[in-house]
Design a protein around this motif. Structure first.
Motif, PDB file in Angstrom:
ATOM      1  N   LEU A  58     109.195 -42.064 -21.083  1.00 12.78           N
ATOM      2  CA  LEU A  58     108.176 -43.071 -21.001  1.00 12.78           C
ATOM      3  C   LEU A  58     108.358 -44.216 -20.217  1.00 12.78           C
ATOM      4  CD1 LEU A  58     106.706 -42.837 -24.597  1.00 12.78           C
ATOM      5  CD2 LEU A  58     106.160 -41.444 -22.664  1.00 12.78           C
ATOM      6  N   LYS A  59     109.533 -44.911 -20.394  1.00  9.88           N
ATOM      7  CA  LYS A  59     109.813 -46.070 -19.726  1.00  9.88           C
ATOM      8  C   LYS A  59     109.743 -45.375 -17.987  1.00  9.88           C
ATOM      9  CE  LYS A  59     110.594 -49.311 -22.437  1.00  9.88           C
ATOM     10  NZ  LYS A  59     109.902 -50.806 -22.467  1.00  9.88           N
ATOM     11  N   SER A  60     110.607 -44.436 -17.830  1.00 10.07           N
ATOM     12  CA  SER A  60     110.709 -43.987 -16.363  1.00 10.07           C
ATOM     13  C   SER A  60     109.204 -43.514 -15.759  1.00 10.07           C
ATOM     14  CB  SER A  60     111.604 -42.690 -16.357  1.00 10.07           C
ATOM     15  OG  SER A  60     111.103 -41.606 -17.038  1.00 10.07           O
ATOM     16  N   LEU A  61     108.464 -43.220 -16.557  1.00 15.92           N
ATOM     17  CA  LEU A  61     106.943 -42.833 -16.134  1.00 15.92           C
ATOM     18  C   LEU A  61     106.488 -44.219 -15.516  1.00 15.92           C
ATOM     19  CD1 LEU A  61     105.682 -40.070 -18.536  1.00 15.92           C
ATOM     20  CD2 LEU A  61     106.423 -39.907 -16.040  1.00 15.92           C
ATOM     21  N   TYR A 112      96.460 -41.363 -15.484  1.00 16.61           N
ATOM     22  CA  TYR A 112      97.075 -41.898 -14.257  1.00 16.61           C
ATOM     23  C   TYR A 112      97.317 -40.510 -13.470  1.00 16.61           C
ATOM     24  CZ  TYR A 112      98.169 -46.593 -16.280  1.00 16.61           C
ATOM     25  OH  TYR A 112      98.268 -47.822 -16.483  1.00 16.61           O
ATOM     26  N   VAL A 113      97.223 -39.325 -14.097  1.00 10.02           N
ATOM     27  CA  VAL A 113      97.536 -38.042 -13.418  1.00 10.02           C
ATOM     28  C   VAL A 113      96.386 -37.840 -12.585  1.00 10.02           C
ATOM     29  CG1 VAL A 113      97.776 -35.659 -13.575  1.00 10.02           C
ATOM     30  CG2 VAL A 113      99.308 -37.145 -14.970  1.00 10.02           C
ATOM     31  N   GLY A 114      95.119 -37.942 -13.483  1.00 10.58           N
ATOM     32  CA  GLY A 114      93.979 -37.858 -12.690  1.00 10.58           C
ATOM     33  C   GLY A 114      93.802 -38.685 -11.316  1.00 10.58           C
ATOM     34  N   ILE A 115      94.160 -39.922 -11.619  1.00  4.66           N
ATOM     35  CA  ILE A 115      93.904 -41.153 -10.679  1.00  4.66           C
ATOM     36  C   ILE A 115      94.684 -40.625  -9.467  1.00  4.66           C
ATOM     37  CG2 ILE A 115      94.559 -43.202  -9.885  1.00  4.66           C
ATOM     38  CD1 ILE A 115      93.538 -44.181 -12.548  1.00  4.66           C
ATOM     39  N   LYS A 129     105.517 -33.653 -10.984  1.00  3.08           N
ATOM     40  CA  LYS A 129     106.639 -33.996 -11.731  1.00  3.08           C
ATOM     41  C   LYS A 129     106.455 -34.903 -12.772  1.00  3.08           C
ATOM     42  CE  LYS A 129     111.078 -36.347 -11.226  1.00  3.08           C
ATOM     43  NZ  LYS A 129     112.124 -36.961 -10.378  1.00  3.08           N
ATOM     44  N   PHE A 130     105.502 -35.975 -12.297  1.00  5.47           N
ATOM     45  CA  PHE A 130     104.851 -37.134 -13.494  1.00  5.47           C
ATOM     46  C   PHE A 130     104.230 -36.406 -14.726  1.00  5.47           C
ATOM     47  CE2 PHE A 130     101.977 -39.890 -15.042  1.00  5.47           C
ATOM     48  CZ  PHE A 130     102.591 -41.142 -14.954  1.00  5.47           C
ATOM     49  N   ALA A 131     103.312 -35.479 -14.228  1.00  6.99           N
ATOM     50  CA  ALA A 131     102.431 -34.562 -15.245  1.00  6.99           C
ATOM     51  C   ALA A 131     103.416 -33.790 -16.133  1.00  6.99           C
ATOM     52  CB  ALA A 131     101.577 -33.709 -14.367  1.00  6.99           C
ATOM     53  N   THR A 132     104.587 -33.150 -15.438  1.00  7.74           N
ATOM     54  CA  THR A 132     105.442 -32.442 -16.421  1.00  7.74           C
ATOM     55  C   THR A 132     106.040 -33.474 -17.384  1.00  7.74           C
ATOM     56  OG1 THR A 132     105.769 -30.689 -14.723  1.00  7.74           O
ATOM     57  CG2 THR A 132     107.501 -30.940 -16.512  1.00  7.74           C
ATOM     58  N   HIS A 133     106.506 -34.600 -17.116  1.00  7.36           N
ATOM     59  CA  HIS A 133     107.262 -35.235 -18.022  1.00  7.36           C
ATOM     60  C   HIS A 133     106.263 -36.001 -18.937  1.00  7.36           C
ATOM     61  CE1 HIS A 133     110.659 -36.227 -14.904  1.00  7.36           C
ATOM     62  NE2 HIS A 133     110.763 -35.218 -15.641  1.00  7.36           N
ATOM     63  N   SER A 134     105.151 -36.111 -18.362  1.00 11.04           N
ATOM     64  CA  SER A 134     104.022 -36.467 -19.563  1.00 11.04           C
ATOM     65  C   SER A 134     103.923 -35.612 -20.508  1.00 11.04           C
ATOM     66  CB  SER A 134     102.926 -37.077 -18.774  1.00 11.04           C
ATOM     67  OG  SER A 134     103.047 -38.037 -17.863  1.00 11.04           O
ATOM     68  N   ASN A 135     103.731 -34.279 -19.934  1.00 12.00           N
ATOM     69  CA  ASN A 135     103.438 -33.091 -20.938  1.00 12.00           C
ATOM     70  C   ASN A 135     104.398 -32.952 -22.048  1.00 12.00           C
ATOM     71  OD1 ASN A 135     101.410 -30.812 -21.677  1.00 12.00           O
ATOM     72  ND2 ASN A 135     102.993 -29.657 -21.063  1.00 12.00           N
ATOM     73  N   ASN A 136     105.935 -33.412 -21.343  1.00 15.06           N
ATOM     74  CA  ASN A 136     106.915 -33.022 -22.373  1.00 15.06           C
ATOM     75  C   ASN A 136     106.933 -33.962 -23.701  1.00 15.06           C
ATOM     76  OD1 ASN A 136     108.206 -31.131 -20.695  1.00 15.06           O
ATOM     77  ND2 ASN A 136     109.271 -32.452 -19.776  1.00 15.06           N
ATOM     78  N   PHE A 137     106.319 -35.358 -23.286  1.00 13.17           N
ATOM     79  CA  PHE A 137     105.939 -36.255 -24.292  1.00 13.17           C
ATOM     80  C   PHE A 137     104.879 -35.867 -25.346  1.00 13.17           C
ATOM     81  CE2 PHE A 137     103.224 -39.876 -25.309  1.00 13.17           C
ATOM     82  CZ  PHE A 137     103.738 -40.227 -26.574  1.00 13.17           C
ATOM     83  N   PHE A 138     103.574 -35.531 -24.986  1.00 15.31           N
ATOM     84  CA  PHE A 138     102.404 -35.385 -25.682  1.00 15.31           C
ATOM     85  C   PHE A 138     102.004 -33.847 -26.004  1.00 15.31           C
ATOM     86  CE2 PHE A 138     100.511 -36.398 -21.874  1.00 15.31           C
ATOM     87  CZ  PHE A 138      99.519 -35.032 -21.597  1.00 15.31           C
TER      88      PHE A 138
END
Length: 323
Positions: free
Chosen positions: A95-98, A205-208, A244-253
């Motif tokens: 989350l911090k890296s995002l 943020y992914v949508g933006i 990559k951002f979306a993948t890491h976000s998805n790994n969280f939630f």
């Protein structure tokens, strides 16, 4: 052009997570320091301990269907909050890296037109955040006061049925436990809400970024030949970074969303059943209605913002094919 501050919109969200012990300072993760100690104490004292005492009470009321139903629908919600906290703490480095990733040049709007393009999305998240407070606070207030409203406080009734290793039917044990339950449920609910809104912010943020990429692709045709190839490569790299951002976000939630949908379905079913057992227009009835509304909004968050991402990713692909 000055860098756009993506975290400004969610500053209140992050501040509350920080107070709850879920957001170490700056870009840091949990270390051997005072904040980590504070996090351990606050999470265990106000989230895990109340869950344990309420879950333990199932042993004593399992033969009473009404009492068991009233206990389970609250307990499963609180257990889900504990699971969310675990996921949040476990993935804090991601989350911090995002948040750091958002500040990179590639994710910045290129001009004022793109800033105007993304503001409606930020305003939509802010409006949702403000509106979400209404059912949450209403539910918490009704839960805190309904023993007083219906007079059951005279019988030493607590806001939530729970087992404690001491007698809560005498003073001052009753008053202390009442206060502890009230503070705990406020802490848990507000923390839970802000974790949900943080997940919604990541989807926003992914949508933006998809909107910014689409705008860049539309303007490729106006670029000079010498700049076209460079800008096209930048768009390709931007797209890879978004994925990559979306993948890491998805790994969280992803697991959080699965738990949310499952627990919300169970809790809503039990809460609606509980509504048939309480007196109409009583304080307990209103607290259940606000609770049902709150759980519905929680599901709505993941559906709405997730759907927005899917629509924008689809639009992104259409624009790329057209270009």
């Amino acid at each position: 052009m000055e860098n756009f501050d993506w975290k400004f919109t969610i500053r209140v969200n992050i501040m509350i997570l920080k107070i709850a012990g879920l957001w170490p300072k700056g870009t840091e993760i949990y270390k051997c320091n005072f904040y980590t100690l504070y996090s351990i104490i606050s999470i265990n004292l106000f989230i895990n301990a109340p869950n344990f005492f309420q879950a333990a009470n199932i042993v004593f009321v399992y033969t009473d269907l009404e009492a068991l139903t009233a206990l389970i629908f609250v307990t499963v919600t609180e257990l889900l909050a504990s699971f969310k906290v675990y996921c949040f703490v476990r993935n804090i480095a991601i989350l911090k890296s995002l948040m750091v990733e958002l500040d990179k040049k590639m994710f910045q709007p290129k001009n004022e037109q793109q800033k105007d393009l993304i503001r409606p999305n930020l305003n939509s998240w802010t409006l949702t955040y403000v509106v979400f407070w209404i059912p949450v606070i209403s539910t918490l207030i009704m839960w805190a006061i309904f023993p007083v409203m219906d007079g059951s406080v005279k019988e030493y009734r607590l806001p939530f049925s729970a087992w404690y290793p001491f007698n809560t039917k005498t003073s001052p044990s009753y008053e202390i436990t009442y206060f502890y339950q009230t503070v705990s449920v406020w802490f848990l609910a507000i923390t839970n809400m802000n974790m949900d809104m943080f997940a919604a912010a990541l989807m926003m943020y992914v949508g933006i970024q998809c909107d910014i990429l689409c705008d860049d692709l539309r303007n490729l045709s106006t670029s000079a030949d010498a700049e076209y190839n460079k800008k096209l490569l930048d768009c390709i790299q931007h797209h890879k970074t978004i994925v990559k951002f979306a993948t890491h976000s998805n790994n969280f939630f992803s697991h959080v969303a699965l738990g949310q949908f499952f627990v919300s379905s169970v809790a809503l079913t039990l809460a609606m059943f509980q509504l048939t057992l309480v007196a109409p227009f009583s304080s307990e009835c209103y607290s259940l209605l606000f609770y049902v509304f709150t759980m519905t909004v929680q599901i709505f968050l993941y559906c709405w913002f997730g759907n927005e991402v899917e629509l924008k990713v689809g639009l992104d692909l259409v624009v790329k094919v057209a270009v």
